[in-house]
Scaffold this motif. Structure first.
Motif, mmCIF file in Angstrom:
data_model
loop_
_atom_site.group_PDB
_atom_site.id
_atom_site.type_symbol
_atom_site.label_atom_id
_atom_site.label_comp_id
_atom_site.label_asym_id
_atom_site.label_seq_id
_atom_site.Cartn_x
_atom_site.Cartn_y
_atom_site.Cartn_z
ATOM 1 N N GLN A 1 1.301 20.337 34.105
ATOM 2 C CA GLN A 1 1.059 21.067 35.347
ATOM 3 C C GLN A 1 2.185 22.058 35.614
ATOM 4 O OE1 GLN A 1 0.236 18.592 38.736
ATOM 5 N NE2 GLN A 1 -1.152 17.271 37.585
ATOM 6 N N ILE B 1 2.433 15.670 34.668
ATOM 7 C CA ILE B 1 3.187 16.575 35.543
ATOM 8 C C ILE B 1 3.868 17.672 34.740
ATOM 9 C CG2 ILE B 1 5.268 15.147 35.546
ATOM 10 C CD1 ILE B 1 3.905 17.088 38.552
ATOM 11 N N LYS C 1 -9.938 9.477 46.373
ATOM 12 C CA LYS C 1 -8.855 10.051 45.583
ATOM 13 C C LYS C 1 -9.346 11.346 44.946
ATOM 14 C CE LYS C 1 -5.589 8.891 41.968
ATOM 15 N NZ LYS C 1 -5.193 7.922 40.962
ATOM 16 N N ASN C 2 -8.543 12.398 45.058
ATOM 17 C CA ASN C 2 -8.888 13.683 44.462
ATOM 18 C C ASN C 2 -8.616 13.590 42.962
ATOM 19 O OD1 ASN C 2 -9.434 16.298 43.862
ATOM 20 N ND2 ASN C 2 -7.754 17.178 45.045
ATOM 21 N N THR C 3 -9.642 13.600 42.167
ATOM 22 C CA THR C 3 -9.480 13.446 40.724
ATOM 23 C C THR C 3 -10.019 14.685 40.007
ATOM 24 O OG1 THR C 3 -11.570 12.268 40.616
ATOM 25 C CG2 THR C 3 -9.583 10.932 40.769
ATOM 26 N N SER C 4 -9.483 15.838 40.367
ATOM 27 C CA SER C 4 -9.905 17.044 39.657
ATOM 28 C C SER C 4 -9.257 17.055 38.280
ATOM 29 C CB SER C 4 -9.513 18.287 40.448
ATOM 30 O OG SER C 4 -8.111 18.448 40.432
ATOM 31 N N PHE D 1 -7.300 19.244 36.899
ATOM 32 C CA PHE D 1 -5.891 19.656 36.897
ATOM 33 C C PHE D 1 -4.992 18.524 37.350
ATOM 34 C CE2 PHE D 1 -2.169 21.688 38.831
ATOM 35 C CZ PHE D 1 -1.709 22.417 37.746
ATOM 36 N N ASP D 2 -5.418 17.789 38.360
ATOM 37 C CA ASP D 2 -4.589 16.709 38.893
ATOM 38 C C ASP D 2 -4.447 15.550 37.918
ATOM 39 O OD1 ASP D 2 -4.073 18.039 41.230
ATOM 40 O OD2 ASP D 2 -5.752 17.135 42.307
ATOM 41 N N SER D 3 -5.362 15.425 36.990
ATOM 42 C CA SER D 3 -5.272 14.324 36.038
ATOM 43 C C SER D 3 -4.344 14.644 34.869
ATOM 44 C CB SER D 3 -6.659 13.960 35.520
ATOM 45 O OG SER D 3 -7.203 15.053 34.795
#
Length: 66
Positions: free
Chosen positions: A22, A19, A9-12, A14-16
């Motif tokens: 973001q 929404i 899972k991409n957990t950068s 920004f992604d955390s």
């Protein structure tokens, strides 16, 4: 043979973020791009074409030579 690995899972950072945050960051980036674009337009169109500093300088030089 199929691999048994699970996709990571991409957990950068920004992604955390939520929404809504973001979305606000994305809108801010778009506004920044628009401001930079208008600044470049202002510099080229208004400052260089309307005031024509290069043409005035060339006129001064050619007037001094004659």
């Amino acid at each position: 043979m199929a691999s048994n690995t699970v996709a990571e899972k991409n957990t950068s950072g920004f992604d955390s973020l939520p929404i809504a945050v973001q979305m606000l960051i994305g809108i801010a980036i778009l506004l920044l791009i628009a401001l930079i674009g208008f600044a470049v337009f202002f510099a080229i169109d208004i400052l260089l074409l309307d005031f024509d500093p290069i043409g005035k300088l060339a006129g001064l030089i050619s007037g001094a030579v004659n």
